[in-house]
Scaffold this motif. Structure first.
Motif, PDB file in Angstrom:
ATOM      1  N   PRO A   1       0.797  -1.234   0.000  1.00 47.31           N
ATOM      2  CA  PRO A   1       0.000   0.000   0.000  1.00 47.31           C
ATOM      3  C   PRO A   1       0.830   1.285   0.000  1.00 47.31           C
ATOM      4  CG  PRO A   1      -1.000  -1.612   1.460  1.00 47.31           C
ATOM      5  CD  PRO A   1       0.305  -2.207   1.008  1.00 47.31           C
ATOM      6  N   GLN A   2       1.997   1.241   0.651  1.00 43.23           N
ATOM      7  CA  GLN A   2       2.840   2.432   0.699  1.00 43.23           C
ATOM      8  C   GLN A   2       3.399   2.763  -0.685  1.00 43.23           C
ATOM      9  OE1 GLN A   2       6.003   2.209   3.586  1.00 43.23           O
ATOM     10  NE2 GLN A   2       6.759   4.262   3.141  1.00 43.23           N
ATOM     11  N   THR A   3       3.877   1.748  -1.419  1.00 43.88           N
ATOM     12  CA  THR A   3       4.402   2.029  -2.761  1.00 43.88           C
ATOM     13  C   THR A   3       3.280   2.354  -3.737  1.00 43.88           C
ATOM     14  OG1 THR A   3       4.363  -0.292  -3.525  1.00 43.88           O
ATOM     15  CG2 THR A   3       6.325   0.456  -2.340  1.00 43.88           C
ATOM     16  N   MET A   4       2.131   1.691  -3.588  1.00 47.95           N
ATOM     17  CA  MET A   4       1.013   1.923  -4.515  1.00 47.95           C
ATOM     18  C   MET A   4       0.504   3.354  -4.427  1.00 47.95           C
ATOM     19  SD  MET A   4       0.391  -0.911  -6.277  1.00 47.95           S
ATOM     20  CE  MET A   4      -1.326  -0.918  -6.796  1.00 47.95           C
ATOM     21  N   ALA A   5       0.708   3.983  -3.285  1.00 46.60           N
ATOM     22  CA  ALA A   5       0.245   5.364  -3.114  1.00 46.60           C
ATOM     23  C   ALA A   5       1.061   6.341  -3.950  1.00 46.60           C
ATOM     24  CB  ALA A   5       0.311   5.761  -1.645  1.00 46.60           C
ATOM     25  N   VAL A   6       2.296   5.957  -4.290  1.00 51.14           N
ATOM     26  CA  VAL A   6       3.156   6.857  -5.066  1.00 51.14           C
ATOM     27  C   VAL A   6       3.519   6.278  -6.430  1.00 51.14           C
ATOM     28  CG1 VAL A   6       4.124   7.990  -3.030  1.00 51.14           C
ATOM     29  CG2 VAL A   6       5.238   5.933  -3.943  1.00 51.14           C
ATOM     30  N   TYR A   7       3.255   4.973  -6.616  1.00 49.90           N
ATOM     31  CA  TYR A   7       3.610   4.277  -7.858  1.00 49.90           C
ATOM     32  C   TYR A   7       2.599   3.146  -8.026  1.00 49.90           C
ATOM     33  CZ  TYR A   7       6.570   1.780 -11.272  1.00 49.90           C
ATOM     34  OH  TYR A   7       7.068   1.151 -12.392  1.00 49.90           O
ATOM     35  N   PRO A   8       1.509   3.387  -8.789  1.00 50.04           N
ATOM     36  CA  PRO A   8       0.327   2.520  -8.749  1.00 50.04           C
ATOM     37  C   PRO A   8       0.438   1.248  -9.599  1.00 50.04           C
ATOM     38  CG  PRO A   8      -0.059   4.308 -10.270  1.00 50.04           C
ATOM     39  CD  PRO A   8       1.299   4.562  -9.661  1.00 50.04           C
ATOM     40  N   PHE A   9       1.492   0.486  -9.347  1.00 53.17           N
ATOM     41  CA  PHE A   9       1.721  -0.747 -10.093  1.00 53.17           C
ATOM     42  C   PHE A   9       2.120  -1.850  -9.129  1.00 53.17           C
ATOM     43  CE2 PHE A   9       2.807   2.846 -12.776  1.00 53.17           C
ATOM     44  CZ  PHE A   9       2.037   2.611 -13.913  1.00 53.17           C
ATOM     45  N   GLY A  10       1.606  -3.045  -9.384  1.00 55.09           N
ATOM     46  CA  GLY A  10       2.082  -4.203  -8.663  1.00 55.09           C
ATOM     47  C   GLY A  10       3.406  -4.661  -9.256  1.00 55.09           C
ATOM     48  N   PHE A  11       4.415  -4.849  -8.426  1.00 57.69           N
ATOM     49  CA  PHE A  11       5.744  -5.203  -8.945  1.00 57.69           C
ATOM     50  C   PHE A  11       6.508  -6.013  -7.916  1.00 57.69           C
ATOM     51  CE2 PHE A  11       6.697  -1.526  -6.352  1.00 57.69           C
ATOM     52  CZ  PHE A  11       7.911  -1.862  -5.771  1.00 57.69           C
ATOM     53  N   GLU A  12       7.557  -6.656  -8.391  1.00 58.48           N
ATOM     54  CA  GLU A  12       8.614  -7.193  -7.538  1.00 58.48           C
ATOM     55  C   GLU A  12       9.934  -6.756  -8.132  1.00 58.48           C
ATOM     56  OE1 GLU A  12      10.598 -11.304  -5.713  1.00 58.48           O
ATOM     57  OE2 GLU A  12       8.960 -11.449  -7.173  1.00 58.48           O
ATOM     58  N   LEU A  13      10.856  -6.331  -7.267  1.00 60.91           N
ATOM     59  CA  LEU A  13      12.210  -5.959  -7.685  1.00 60.91           C
ATOM     60  C   LEU A  13      13.194  -6.837  -6.930  1.00 60.91           C
ATOM     61  CD1 LEU A  13      14.405  -4.132  -8.989  1.00 60.91           C
ATOM     62  CD2 LEU A  13      14.105  -2.586  -7.034  1.00 60.91           C
ATOM     63  N   GLN A  14      14.012  -7.572  -7.683  1.00 56.30           N
ATOM     64  CA  GLN A  14      15.072  -8.373  -7.080  1.00 56.30           C
ATOM     65  C   GLN A  14      16.432  -7.802  -7.457  1.00 56.30           C
ATOM     66  OE1 GLN A  14      14.883 -12.576  -7.888  1.00 56.30           O
ATOM     67  NE2 GLN A  14      12.926 -12.851  -6.813  1.00 56.30           N
ATOM     68  N   ILE A  15      17.345  -7.785  -6.476  1.00 55.16           N
ATOM     69  CA  ILE A  15      18.740  -7.401  -6.699  1.00 55.16           C
ATOM     70  C   ILE A  15      19.579  -8.629  -6.397  1.00 55.16           C
ATOM     71  CG2 ILE A  15      20.519  -5.691  -6.243  1.00 55.16           C
ATOM     72  CD1 ILE A  15      17.865  -4.471  -7.098  1.00 55.16           C
ATOM     73  N   ILE A  16      20.405  -9.039  -7.360  1.00 55.25           N
ATOM     74  CA  ILE A  16      21.171 -10.277  -7.250  1.00 55.25           C
ATOM     75  C   ILE A  16      22.662  -9.936  -7.256  1.00 55.25           C
ATOM     76  CG2 ILE A  16      21.634 -12.533  -8.255  1.00 55.25           C
ATOM     77  CD1 ILE A  16      18.605 -10.716  -9.505  1.00 55.25           C
ATOM     78  N   TYR A  17      23.327 -10.210  -6.132  1.00 56.23           N
ATOM     79  CA  TYR A  17      24.766  -9.990  -6.015  1.00 56.23           C
ATOM     80  C   TYR A  17      25.488 -11.324  -6.153  1.00 56.23           C
ATOM     81  CZ  TYR A  17      23.719  -5.326  -4.230  1.00 56.23           C
ATOM     82  OH  TYR A  17      23.266  -4.035  -4.105  1.00 56.23           O
ATOM     83  N   THR A  18      26.493 -11.377  -7.038  1.00 58.69           N
ATOM     84  CA  THR A  18      27.223 -12.619  -7.284  1.00 58.69           C
ATOM     85  C   THR A  18      28.722 -12.346  -7.344  1.00 58.69           C
ATOM     86  OG1 THR A  18      25.358 -13.475  -8.582  1.00 58.69           O
ATOM     87  CG2 THR A  18      27.473 -14.604  -8.805  1.00 58.69           C
ATOM     88  N   LEU A  19      29.465 -12.929  -6.418  1.00 58.25           N
ATOM     89  CA  LEU A  19      30.923 -12.847  -6.484  1.00 58.25           C
ATOM     90  C   LEU A  19      31.438 -13.803  -7.553  1.00 58.25           C
ATOM     91  CD1 LEU A  19      31.939 -12.742  -2.705  1.00 58.25           C
ATOM     92  CD2 LEU A  19      32.085 -10.873  -4.358  1.00 58.25           C
ATOM     93  N   THR A  20      32.430 -13.343  -8.303  1.00 60.54           N
ATOM     94  CA  THR A  20      33.066 -14.150  -9.331  1.00 60.54           C
ATOM     95  C   THR A  20      34.575 -14.175  -9.076  1.00 60.54           C
ATOM     96  OG1 THR A  20      33.521 -12.326 -10.869  1.00 60.54           O
ATOM     97  CG2 THR A  20      31.311 -13.331 -10.955  1.00 60.54           C
ATOM     98  N   HIS A  21      35.294 -14.885  -9.920  1.00 61.25           N
ATOM     99  CA  HIS A  21      36.755 -14.904  -9.791  1.00 61.25           C
ATOM    100  C   HIS A  21      37.357 -13.527 -10.081  1.00 61.25           C
ATOM    101  CE1 HIS A  21      37.325 -19.222  -9.168  1.00 61.25           C
ATOM    102  NE2 HIS A  21      36.347 -19.418 -10.041  1.00 61.25           N
ATOM    103  N   GLN A  22      36.605 -12.667 -10.763  1.00 60.59           N
ATOM    104  CA  GLN A  22      37.122 -11.348 -11.140  1.00 60.59           C
ATOM    105  C   GLN A  22      36.613 -10.215 -10.241  1.00 60.59           C
ATOM    106  OE1 GLN A  22      35.608 -13.449 -13.649  1.00 60.59           O
ATOM    107  NE2 GLN A  22      37.682 -14.268 -13.922  1.00 60.59           N
ATOM    108  N   GLY A  23      35.502 -10.431  -9.559  1.00 66.33           N
ATOM    109  CA  GLY A  23      34.932  -9.343  -8.758  1.00 66.33           C
ATOM    110  C   GLY A  23      33.478  -9.602  -8.419  1.00 66.33           C
ATOM    111  N   LEU A  24      32.607  -8.687  -8.818  1.00 67.76           N
ATOM    112  CA  LEU A  24      31.208  -8.752  -8.410  1.00 67.76           C
ATOM    113  C   LEU A  24      30.309  -8.408  -9.591  1.00 67.76           C
ATOM    114  CD1 LEU A  24      29.215  -8.975  -5.919  1.00 67.76           C
ATOM    115  CD2 LEU A  24      29.376  -6.478  -5.787  1.00 67.76           C
ATOM    116  N   THR A  25      29.245  -9.213  -9.751  1.00 71.74           N
ATOM    117  CA  THR A  25      28.200  -8.905 -10.722  1.00 71.74           C
ATOM    118  C   THR A  25      26.934  -8.527  -9.956  1.00 71.74           C
ATOM    119  OG1 THR A  25      29.087 -10.392 -12.401  1.00 71.74           O
ATOM    120  CG2 THR A  25      26.767  -9.809 -12.591  1.00 71.74           C
ATOM    121  N   ILE A  26      26.266  -7.459 -10.410  1.00 71.86           N
ATOM    122  CA  ILE A  26      25.039  -6.986  -9.775  1.00 71.86           C
ATOM    123  C   ILE A  26      23.923  -7.075 -10.804  1.00 71.86           C
ATOM    124  CG2 ILE A  26      23.905  -5.084  -8.579  1.00 71.86           C
ATOM    125  CD1 ILE A  26      26.732  -4.073  -7.854  1.00 71.86           C
TER     126      ILE A  26
END
Length: 282
Positions: A97-122
């Motif tokens: 309800p808090q997000t819908m009051a300012v952004y009227p869409f149903g959504f999911e946002l995922q952030i995926i952090y992955t360490l690799t042999h070289q560093g980090l992928t986001i």
């Protein structure tokens, strides 16, 4: 609460508030800005569902008017840790309800952090949970620590080009542009570059930038999937932000309709959008 990943000689720490990367270390060297509020109290905020500033912090959708702060609300939300291994952590927020009051869409946002042999992928996964097309923007804002003399550092562009950037006026994207003059793909860092705030590139041939100190490469940010980029620091601050974006701030001529915002993405009902960028430690 924070979650730490340790693998391949790297350590990454993510704050559940904003799913924000607050540390990336290798061999006791810290590569992410410490977040000293004297200059800037953040480290690497997630920008969603807008990037930059809306004209009068306002937009319209479906005949109604809404207000969003600069860079949206994701950076101020507490994310749930969905899954974790030694090398990977997945964080999620969903509409309420808090997000819908300012952004009227149903959504999911995922952030995926992955360490690799070289560093980090986001990685980013945006899911439209609504029955209508969802306009949105997504972006990264990582600040990289540059201890010592700022002028000892330079950026190396992937391509030999003459990058054109747009100047900000009152936090909006103006029609005024300027060009960077590269020397063999290199741009010496100087606070004077940022006298008028961030440099906003609507288009770049280069899809990676390398931070170097005294001609030695430190790290590379690769952003092949992102069409736009911001560069930013504050005068005297020992950091540089390299910011891969989809979309950017409003122009002064914006009509306020979110679906017509320059650079905005449109996600079909119940569709998914994925993108990622990487930080390679050199």
């Amino acid at each position: 609460m924070k979650t730490t990943l340790e693998q391949f000689g790297f350590t990454a720490t993510i704050n559940h508030h904003g799913a924000e990367l607050v540390s990336l270390r290798k061999n006791n060297t810290e590569y992410i800005w410490e977040g000293n509020p004297e200059f800037w109290g953040k480290h690497s905020p997630v920008l969603f569902p807008i990037v930059g500033t809306l004209k009068e912090n306002t937009y319209r959708h479906g005949g109604k008017q809404y207000h969003l702060p600069r860079h949206g609300f994701a950076r101020d939300r507490v994310f749930e840790l969905v899954s974790k291994t030694d090398a990977t952590a997945v964080f999620s927020i969903a509409s309420d309800p808090q997000t819908m009051a300012v952004y009227p869409f149903g959504f999911e946002l995922q952030i995926i952090y992955t360490l690799t042999h070289q560093g980090l992928t986001i990685g980013y996964l945006v899911c439209n949970r609504s029955d209508e097309t969802m306009p949105f923007a997504i972006g990264a804002h990582p600040a990289f620590a540059l201890p010592g003399n700022f002028e000892d550092y330079h950026l190396e562009f992937e391509k030999n080009e003459t990058p054109v950037y747009h100047l900000l006026e009152n936090d909006l994207i103006s029609n005024r542009t300027a060009s960077l003059v590269l020397d063999n793909q290199k741009l010496p860092l100087d606070y004077a570059l940022f006298a008028n705030d961030a440099l906003v590139f609507k288009k770049l041939e280069s899809k990676s930038l390398t931070i170097c100190k005294d001609d030695a490469p430190l790290l590379t940010v690769a952003f092949a999937g992102f069409p736009n980029l911001g560069l930013w620091t504050k005068p005297g601050a020992p950091f540089l932000c390299i910011e891969p974006w989809f979309s950017y701030a409003d122009t002064p001529e914006s009509n306020g309709e979110l679906s017509q915002k320059e650079g905005i993405l449109s996600l079909a009902p119940h569709g998914n959008f994925e993108t990622k960028f990487s930080i390679t430690i050199r």
